[in-house]
Design a protein around this motif. Structure first.
Motif, PDB file in Angstrom:
ATOM      1  N   ARG A   7      -9.531  -1.149   0.092  1.00 32.20           N
ATOM      2  CA  ARG A   7      -8.101  -1.258   0.387  1.00 32.20           C
ATOM      3  C   ARG A   7      -7.709  -2.724   0.612  1.00 32.20           C
ATOM      4  NH1 ARG A   7      -3.882   1.462   3.034  1.00 32.20           N
ATOM      5  NH2 ARG A   7      -2.679   0.137   4.429  1.00 32.20           N
ATOM      6  N   GLU A  66      -3.885   4.964  -4.805  1.00 29.69           N
ATOM      7  CA  GLU A  66      -3.572   3.544  -4.997  1.00 29.69           C
ATOM      8  C   GLU A  66      -4.653   2.879  -5.854  1.00 29.69           C
ATOM      9  OE1 GLU A  66      -3.790  -0.076  -1.943  1.00 29.69           O
ATOM     10  OE2 GLU A  66      -2.636   1.630  -1.207  1.00 29.69           O
ATOM     11  N   HIS A 119       0.826  -1.208   0.000  1.00 29.67           N
ATOM     12  CA  HIS A 119       0.000   0.000   0.000  1.00 29.67           C
ATOM     13  C   HIS A 119       0.855   1.250   0.000  1.00 29.67           C
ATOM     14  CE1 HIS A 119      -3.611  -2.272   0.533  1.00 29.67           C
ATOM     15  NE2 HIS A 119      -3.130  -2.861   1.598  1.00 29.67           N
ATOM     16  N   PHE A 120       0.268   2.316  -0.487  1.00 28.98           N
ATOM     17  CA  PHE A 120       0.969   3.608  -0.495  1.00 28.98           C
ATOM     18  C   PHE A 120       0.987   4.226   0.879  1.00 28.98           C
ATOM     19  CE2 PHE A 120       0.016   4.862  -5.170  1.00 28.98           C
ATOM     20  CZ  PHE A 120       0.721   3.744  -5.561  1.00 28.98           C
TER      21      PHE A 120
END
Length: 1843
Positions: free
Chosen positions: A1007, A1161, A123-124
């Motif tokens: 996410r 993302e 993940h960013f």
């Protein structure tokens, strides 16, 4: 997911004896111990007190949070901030200043600075949820659920709020300690005059053995409900009874100091060894607590009291209790083991006469000489078990010392508050020392763990246990006997022996071993002695005798008292006691009595002395009077004092052993009479009574079952009335269900089948409308209790079933309920649902509570029985409440689901359809969605909240941290996203707060989702994909971080949600609603200066708030303020403690950052998938990507985001460059370009560099996909022009003038860097983009990156920037210096020439400026230029009537109409609001006509003609004959005007020209430059001088420089000028024709210009300057030289501006002779011109005659000496003639001769033309000519022959 529960579901909690003292350790009456089976009720009771508690670990949910996420400060940069660098510098400085350790940094901000976005490489960013719910508290969230069950603290912690241990350290006397002393200590209430606890015995041995022994002395432990001033320690000391004639106790209180004499010591030692009996010696009362506490402040009830009850010593003196000294229990806040205090008691009161407890209080009491000695005690206070703040009951009112029975006041306060006492020593007789308990030897507590008391401590039984309204929890069964007085007629030394006997048959039989010994020891004794009352008629006793009672006693059990007299003299052997008499007391008669009892004393014992029959035979002392007074206190949890309870127990025994008739009517009666039992007795025996009734419900007959059920309902209802928590659950009942109920430990069948059957049949009868016995509402009110019982009963059975089968660590499989039982439960459930449904509509709160109980029932069953069976129940519920129903019902349904879904593992509860594995989550999603569509606003908010809390629970729970778990949960909830996309209006209808809740959930789900599921969502349809990204855009908008200064007012939403009660104030718009509550709470409690945050706090904000002012006050003020001004969140934030405000801002920043990064993302994933064309979206425009990118750019984003954005930006352009750069996306490109340029202005270098990279990425795509950068250049130029209006390019200097601003400088730097080849690789590397990103070629494209073109692009943008900057800097002088103004407009027009719209715009501005100045020609040129732009675009597009020739014609008028620039790009610039659509033939014609009008105002008619000739073809092609006619009329007029100009005798000039030179530093760029100004024809030299002086003088005003005008036109030499002065040189100049011979020495006469319509376009000018070589300014003709200067300008006049720069200047010099020749030749030429000019008709004679006369008069009149004659005198006479070269001489003579010849011809012509009136004039001319010839012949003899 993990299993639903593991085998250790139940935790067994062993019983602690608690306050029971030794009773719990001792066996019951050994005789009865075996045959308890005879007495089932006893068995039940003993079980009840002895077995372990059974606690269900799963019942209240299970949640282990992962640690708090640490946040880092996010940096939000503005164009003018560079916080990043400042922070770097600050950290560097800090590190230098002090090697700061990590501990010093405040932990709130997490790591100070990191570049890595997140540890999770996938993940960013960190997940958005933790920042949204940073203070997630599962417990408090759960407690918000209506009807939430709150676990109660364990009952065993109830009784005692305080635990005090006392240990005797030493006893010392002034006289010395020789004999042993004995003593007792107990708690005593002064006000009520009653003992509160049993006695604790201690002894002090003489010094030899003292030290060895004393350390083993146990501590006494006392229990207290709450500190109170009236609670004291009553201490009584005893010594061996005094020997007659021996040493009396008065030796210890002698005044004169001095030790015992040796003889006294020996006597005492010997006597104390032989004398076993003791007398009382002295006493003292030590108050434990200050007077200030207690009654005054109501104990711990009032919040103002400093809650640390201090222990203090005070003594009774003169009858008054003056506190001798006070000290707190060591005021360190927050100690756990309790520090001990040493008390020295020096006011021991000697016992002289007999005293009683009453006399202690008597103020009139005689004061005895005090004992001179000191008793040292160590008193220590302990926490009792894990008492939480929550368990302090709220309604605990404290009266004096005692607590209302049933209240629980825990000493939670004690450890948390500072003391109010003082630590110094005070005057007075008790001294207190404080020592830290941890060092003292006997405090083994620290190691002991659970209890901080050791095993051999004596726990004094707390007498209040028997009077409280609380269930008994331990087994105690004893009797305390207090002999008080024996009144005899003569003095005796009397003591009493006490024993317990079983019967009175045999006098010699041994008594039972039932007496507790005085000395520490485990064994019970047969009897116990009291003190000796020495020499008293009325013997007083202060003893306490504790008797262990038999479990069951018969009428014959009795106490026997034997009275002895003892002689206190030493004879040969120890003194022997003598029996005086006996007294007996039967237990069954007297045991329960609390009052005093008086008995007679018998002289002898005879068998059966108890029976009435035997009484006559007895002989009594003192005539049978009751002379023996005593008191009893029964403390038993086996023997109920209440008769009805005893009856019930008895009948229960009979029923169980089947000894009574089988129908059990007596039992029924006993059960029914339970309702009349008083509540104390009922509560004390609550557990056993409930157990027995449940046993009857479980396996009695039907009648009994119903009766027992009703009795239970009645008992529960009464218990419920005693005290309830917020959710109407009584503590005692909760404790019973949670801990005590063990379903008979498996000894009997489980309860639940019977219970559900009885209740079910009752409910069914009710449903059928029968009248049902007990009030059915009570049953419903107590439903929670029954449901929880049923559940626990099932769970226990399940555990037993599988207990032996399972290996360790395996999960218990769910239990399948038997068909019948399940059916029964189903029916019951159905009936209860109907009740909920019915009562809900009436709005009864009972219904809502019942609803919650049913939900918890299902919740509990999920982990016990087969999920399918639970599904039956749940679906039954949802069927009943299906769809959209009344708001009350809907609310119930939401609560139901909320509770159910809070189940730990969100168990997979299957639906009807086997594929439907997750019935619950799908129902939840559906219902929540329905709620959002509902009108009830509070429910919408609730529904959104439910979701967020659920996700938080999953996200923060340690057990769900594995990626596969997170994925599973995400998939579970993902359908929600689909549902929202299907019905977006529902989402749009929510208010901002709810939208945020929904969006945070969506982002969190997405996410954790896998790419495949995500792709599936995007595959449905283009519209849905678009909506998905609409949601993303919404989240960016709603969570954008605005600095608090942006003035967020509350109520940003269209409607604020309607709360049930007063809502908590809003501190933050963007964080979860829970935060507001958290902050309100936090701001009420002052943040403690703990090391965690204290360090920073002291350092930063010491001056911000004074500690005396609580934040709650600040908060209150802020709230008061904000309520007036519309409650701004701002005001509330200001009121927060700076630490909290810092936290709040940190959270908000992180939330905003993580949301942006999360969306980024998702966008990247989308871009990847779109590249493989695997999803449904509009591939032509990729509007999803472009919209999101625009959203990113236009919002306020943190630095971390910008760092992450550009690699993604790069990859998106890599994948989709062709689409993004295509025509369709012009709008996007333009916005992207705009934002990149905007970022290129930022002060923060990281952002600025990334913007440069972004621009390069655009250029790269432009190269690859369009093969050129022209269109991009147009875009960038447009955006630059837009940016210029937003960015401040200038800033004020201190002296008031303007200078270039930092923004402009940074933008220039960025544009230069963009084309900087050397820095490029380093830049790319810094921004995390592959180094070959720019040069790499995508397939099917051969055109490569070219730095040269980028440089060109960059330069053209820089040009535009400079022009804009210059224009801005001119701002203040615009109106005055019109020349500079026009020039700046011109520069702008040129700089923006790639964009026709902008080009035209600036040209028109320029045109207006010229018109204001009345420079018509220049204005006309601007109009022509505009028309030229349009024409070129049209010609390039082949649109319209013109061709390239027309453009060429236009170029002749205005050379600026260039050829190459615009053509291809005019059309390329089709960008939203710009472009070719405006470039039409009509607009061209409009501007041509404007030019025409302006040129005619300037009287430049020949231009007008050319222009009209361009307009006419348009009218022809359109056949607009009217316009054609007008145009031709105009043409006629124009040509006539030209003719008029040409025929005018005075030559026509359209303008005057002046050369202006600037010299001086203050002129800036102009310094050293020369310009040619074009001015209107009436402007003379003086006018322009004045004009320019005015302009430049005002410019120089501020400085100390002066302005000089150089008067002549000679060349200026820099070294001759003074520094600090500015010079202007102004010279009139003449325009030069195209074909003129500039080398000719003739003088120039303008009228010589050849006629014809010729363009008056000039770019060369000349002026002549006379000079002499000898340095004089003027000289004779022979010395006068001439310099001719020719100037070449940049461009030609008339131009777009009023002045042009001189780019080339050449000069020629003419000698005096050449000058002379030139002058003569000029005249000759003028005459000849006049003679030869062809005239059309004779009518023209008149003007010709006039001009001829004028010229002749100037040539031949003799008086004109300056003419020809002067030349001759100058050159042809004397000395000069010798200097001339022969060639020059000949030229001069030839010129003269020719001149004379022409004159002669002219005179002849003149003669032909004149009439009568001019005859005289002609004669004069002839005469003049003749005399001139004569004069000349002197110099040139040949002239005569020539003429």
């Amino acid at each position: 997911m993990e299993g639903s529960q593991s085998a250790n579901r139940f935790r067994r909690i062993p019983r602690h004896s608690g306050n029971g003292g030794a009773a719990a350790h001792l066996k019951l009456d050994p005789l009865l111990n075996e045959n308890l089976e005879q007495w089932p009720h006893l068995n039940e009771l003993v079980h009840c007190y002895r077995t372990d508690w059974v606690k269900d670990e799963n019942k209240y949910g299970h949640y282990e949070g992962v640690g708090q996420v640490s946040f880092q400060n996010q940096i939000f940069e503005g164009p003018d901030t560079d916080i990043e660098t400042e922070m770097h510098l600050a950290t560097a400085r800090q590190a230098k200043a002090e090697d700061a350790t990590d501990d010093d940094l405040p932990s709130t901000s997490g790591r100070q600075f990191t570049d890595s976005a997140s540890s999770d490489s996938k993940h960013f960013s960190p997940a958005p949820l933790p920042a949204y719910e940073p203070s997630f508290d599962w417990q408090s969230e759960r407690s918000m659920i209506y009807g939430q069950r709150v676990p109660d603290s364990h009952m065993s912690h109830y009784g005692s709020g305080l635990k005090i241990s006392v240990k005797v350290q030493s006893l010392s006397f002034q006289a010395g300690l020789v004999e042993p002393f004995y003593g007792t200590i107990c708690l005593y209430n002064r006000e009520r005059r009653e003992k509160m606890s049993e006695d604790f015995y201690f002894r002090v041995l003489p010094s030899e053995s003292q030290d060895a022994k004393i350390s083993f002395e146990p501590r006494g432990i006392f229990f207290l409900d709450a500190p109170s001033a009236s609670v004291c320690l009553l201490i009584q000391l005893e010594r061996s009874a005094t020997e007659e004639g021996g040493v009396t106790s008065s030796v210890y209180s002698r005044k004169e100091p001095g030790h015992l004499t040796e003889r006294e010591r020996q006597k005492l030692q010997v006597w104390s060894r032989i004398m076993p009996y003791r007398e009382s010696f002295s006493w003292a009362i030590v108050p434990l607590f200050d007077n200030s506490i207690g009654a005054a402040s109501g104990g711990s009830a009032s919040p103002s009291s400093p809650l640390a009850p201090s222990v203090s010593g005070s003594s009774s003196h003169d009858g008054a209790f003056e506190p001798v000294s006070k000290i707190t229990l060591h005021g360190k806040s927050g100690y756990s083991s309790g520090s001990s205090v040493v008390v020295e008691i020096s006011n021991l009161n000697k016992v002289k006469e007999s005293y009683t407890e009453d006399s202690l209080q008597d103020p009139k009491r005689k004061v005895h000489k005090p004992v001179r000695g000191v008793l040292r005690l160590e008193i220590e206070k302990h926490q009792t078990g894990p008492v939480d703040l929550e368990n302090v009951s709220e309604n605990g009112s404290v009266t004096n010392e005692s607590v209302d029975p049933g209240d629980n006041i825990a000493d939670s306060s004690f450890s948390k508050c500072p003391s109010n006492g003082s630590d110094g020593l005070h005057s007075g007789s008790s001294k207190w020392y404080s020592c830290d308990g941890r060092d003292s030897s006997e405090n083994k507590s620290v190691t002991q763990g659970s209890s901080d008391l050791t095993a051999d401590d004596f726990q004094a039984f707390d007498f209040r246990t028997t009077t409280r309204n609380e269930p008994f929890l331990q087994l105690f069964h004893s009797l305390y006997v207090y002999p008080l007085t024996v009144s005899l007629s003569r003095k005796r030394n009397l003591f009493v022996r006490v024993e317990l006997r079983k019967d009175d048959a045999d006098v010699r039989r041994q008594p039972l071993e039932a007496m507790y010994p005085r000395e520490p020891g485990p064994l019970l004794q047969k009897w116990v002695h009291t003190q000796v009352a020495v020499g008293a008629r009325v013997a007083n006793y202060h003893d306490e005798v504790k008797v262990l009672l038999p479990a069951i006693w018969t009428p014959l059990h009795h106490l026997l008292f034997t009275f002895f007299h003892i002689d206190l003299q030493t004879r040969l052997e120890a003194p022997k006691p003598v029996v005086i008499g006996y007294a007996a007391l039967a237990l069954s008669t007297y045991a329960q009595l609390r009052s005093e009892i008086s008995l007679p004393i018998m002289r002898e014992l005879v068998p059966h002395y108890l029976q009435d029959a035997g009484k006559e035979r007895l002989d009594y002392l003192e005539d049978g009077k009751n002379i023996f007074r005593l008191r009893l206190r029964l403390c038993s949890s086996l023997y109920p004092i209440n008769e009805r309870v005893r009856d019930f127990f008895l009948e229960y025994d009979r029923h169980t052993q089947r000894t009574s008739p089988p129908w059990g009517s007596e039992l029924l009666e006993a059960i029914n009479s339970l309702k009349n039992v008083d509540s104390t007795a009922l509560l004390q025996f609550l557990h056993p009574i409930l157990n027995m009734l449940l046993h009857l419900i479980g396996n009695g007959g039907e009648t009994l079952q119903v009766a027992a059920f009703r009795a239970v309902v009645n008992i529960l209802t009464r218990a419920q009335q005693e005290s309830v928590d917020d959710n109407e659950r009584n503590r005692f009942l909760v404790n019973y269900v949670d801990y005590a109920f063990d379903d008979f430990g498996g000894r009997q069948p489980p309860v639940y089948p019977g219970l559900s059957a009885v209740w079910g049949s009752l409910a069914r009868s009710k449903a059928k409308g029968y009248r049902v016995g007990p009030v059915y509402d009570d049953v419903l009110a107590m439903a929670w209790f029954f449901l929880e019982l049923i559940v626990k009963s099932m769970a226990l059975e399940q555990t037993r079933l599988f207990y032996h089968v399972l290996s360790l660590g395996e999960d218990i499989p769910p239990m399948q309920l038997k068909e019948g039982v399940f059916k029964c439960i189903l029916q019951l459930y159905d009936c209860l649902l109907t009740e909920v449904h019915e009562r809900c509509k009436k709005g009864l709160s009972l219904a809502k509570r019942l609803n919650s109980s049913l939900a918890f029932f299902c919740y509990d069953l999920l982990s016990i029985i087969e999920p399918r069976q639970v599904f039956e129940l749940v679906s039954l519920y949802l069927d009943k409440f299906s769809g959209v129903c009344q708001s009350v019902l809907h609310d119930c349904k939401l609560t139901f689901l909320q509770i159910l879904c809070d189940h730990d593992l969100f168990v997979e509860m299957p639906g009807r359809d086997p594929s439907d594995r997750n019935y619950l989550s799908s129902v939840l999603i559906q219902e929540i969605f329905l709620t959002w569509d509902h009108d009830d606003l509070s429910q919408r908010a609730k529904a959104a909240r439910i979701l967020v809390v659920l996700l938080c629970k999953h996200e923060f729970d340690v057990r769900y941290q594995k990626p596969e778990d997170k994925l599973y949960i995400a998939q579970l909830y993902f359908p929600l996203v689909g549902q929202i996309l299907d019905e977006m209006p529902v989402f749009y209808n929510l208010n901002a707060v709810e939208k945020r809740e929904v969006l945070i959930v969506i982002l969190q789900i997405v996410r954790n989702l896998d790419d495949a599921s995500l792709a599936k969502a995007w595959q449905q349809s283009i519209a849905r994909t678009r909506l998905f990204f609409k949601l993303m855009e919404e989240s960016l908008a709603l969570f954008e971080h605005r600095k608090p200064a942006d003035g967020m007012l509350l109520g940003s939403s269209s409607r604020s949600p309607v709360g049930d009660g007063p809502t908590s104030p809003k501190y933050s718009e963007r964080l979860s609603p829970a935060i507001n509550a958290y902050l309100s709470e936090a701001s009420r409690q002052e943040p403690q200066g703990t090391p965690e945050n204290g360090y920073l706090w002291q350092r930063v904000n010491s001056q911000l708030s004074s500690p005396s002012q609580p934040y709650s006050l600040r908060e209150a003020l802020a709230q008061a303020q904000s309520s007036r001004i519309g409650a701004s969140a701002q005001a509330l934030r200001e009121s927060l403690h700076p630490m909290l405000r810092q936290k709040l801002e940190l959270w908000e920043e992180n939330l905003s950052a993580s949301i942006s990064l999360q969306v980024l993302e998702i966008t990247e994933k989308f871009s990847m998938m779109a590249a493989s064309r695997s999803i449904a979206t509009d591939y032509g425009k990729l509007d999803c990507i472009t919209a999101i990118l625009m959203n990113f750019f236009s919002r306020n984003q943190p630095l971390e985001f910008w760092k992450a954005l550009f690699p993604v930006f790069n990859s998106i352009f890599d994948l989709h460059g062709a689409t993004l750069i295509a025509r369709e996306n012009d709008r996007f490109l333009k916005q992207a370009a705009f934002h990149l340029l905007r970022l290129a202005v930022f002060r923060n270098d990281s952002i600025r560099k990334r913007a440069v990279i972004g621009l390069q990425i655009l250029v790269r795509s432009s190269f690859y996909y369009l093969m050129q950068t022209a269109r991009l250049r147009v875009m960038l130029t447009i955006t630059l022009s837009e940016l210029m209006s937003e960015v401040q390019v200038t800033q004020m200097k201190s002296d008031g003038s303007l200078e270039e601003s930092g923004e402009a400088r940074r933008l220039r730097k960025s544009l230069e860097e963009m084309a900087n080849e050397d820095k490029s690789v380093e830049l790319l590397r810094e921004c995390g983009i592959p180094e070959n990103a720019l040069e790499a070629i995508p397939e099917r494209s051969e055109h490569r990156w070219s730095w040269a073109e980028v440089k060109y692009l960059s330069n053209s943008l820089l040009l535009a920037l400079d022009a804009s900057l210059e224009h801005a800097l001119l701002g203040p002088v615009m109106t005055m210096d019109r020349y500079a103004a026009a020039e700046s407009y011109y520069k702008l027009a040129m700089a923006f020439s790639p964009v026709p719209d902008l080009h035209i715009m600036w040209l028109l501005h320029l045109c207006d400026a010229h018109q204001e100045m009345q420079s018509w020609a220049e204005a006309a040129q601007c109009a022509v230029a505009v028309a030229g732009v349009v024409m070129q675009a049209l010609v390039a597009r082949n649109d319209g009537v013109w061709s390239k020739d027309h453009v060429a014609a236009l170029r002749k008028i205005c050379p600026m109409v260039s050829s190459s620039e615009i053509t291809c790009e005019a059309s390329a610039a089709e960008v939203e609001g710009y472009g070719a659509s405006k470039l039409t033939v009509d607009s061209a014609v409009k501007y041509l006509q404007l030019a025409n009008k302006l040129f005619s105002q300037a009287e430049l008619f020949h231009f007008c003609a050319s222009i009209l000739e361009l307009v006419i073809p348009v009218y022809k092609s359109r056949r607009v004959y009217g316009q054609l006619a007008k145009s031709h009329t105009l043409l006629t007029n124009i040509y006539e005007s030209i003719l008029e100009q040409e025929s005018s005798p005075i030559p026509f000039t359209d303008a005057t020209y002046y050369r202006v030179g600037f010299y001086g530093e203050r002129f800036g760029k102009l310094d050293g430059k020369e310009y040619v100004y074009r001015e209107p024809r009436d402007v003379r030299l003086g006018d322009i001088m004045e004009k320019l002086s005015h302009i430049y003088e005002t410019k120089l005003e501020g400085s100390n420089q002066t302005l000089h005008i150089i008067p002549d036109s000679r060349q200026v030499k820099a070294e001759e000028l003074q520094p600090g002065v500015c010079y202007l040189q102004i010279t009139a100049v003449d325009p030069v024709m195209e074909d003129e011979d500039l080398g000719s020495r003739r003088e120039r006469i303008f009228s010589l210009s050849t006629g014809g319509v010729r363009a008056r376009v000039f770019d060369r000018f000349l002026f002549d300057t006379p000079f002499t070589k000898n340095g004089k300014t003027q000289g004779g003709l022979e010395d006068q030289w001439k310099r001719r200067t020719v100037l070449q300008t940049e461009g030609s006049f008339p131009a777009l501006v009023n002045r042009l720069l001189v780019i080339k200047s050449e000069s020629l010099e003419f000698s005096p002779v050449e000058n002379a020749i030139g002058m003569i030749e000029t005249r000759t030429a003028a005459l000849r011109n006049e003679l030869e000019e062809p005239r059309s008709s004779e009518g023209d004679q008149l003007p010709r005659l006039q001009s001829l006369q004028r010229i002749l008069q100037g040539s031949v009149a003799v008086q004109v000496n300056s003419g020809v004659l002067s030349v001759c005198t100058a050159f042809l006479s004397g000395e000069p003639a010798t200097r001339l070269r022969s060639q020059e001489l000949q030229q001069l003579i030839a010129a003269l001769l020719e001149f004379m010849a022409v004159c002669k011809r002219a005179i002849r012509v003149h003669f032909r033309l004149i009439g009568e009136e001019d005859q005289d004039f002609h004669t004069q001319l002839v005469n003049g000519f003749q005399s001139l010839t004569a004069e000349l012949s002197h110099y040139i003899p040949a002239i005569l022959s020539e003429l």
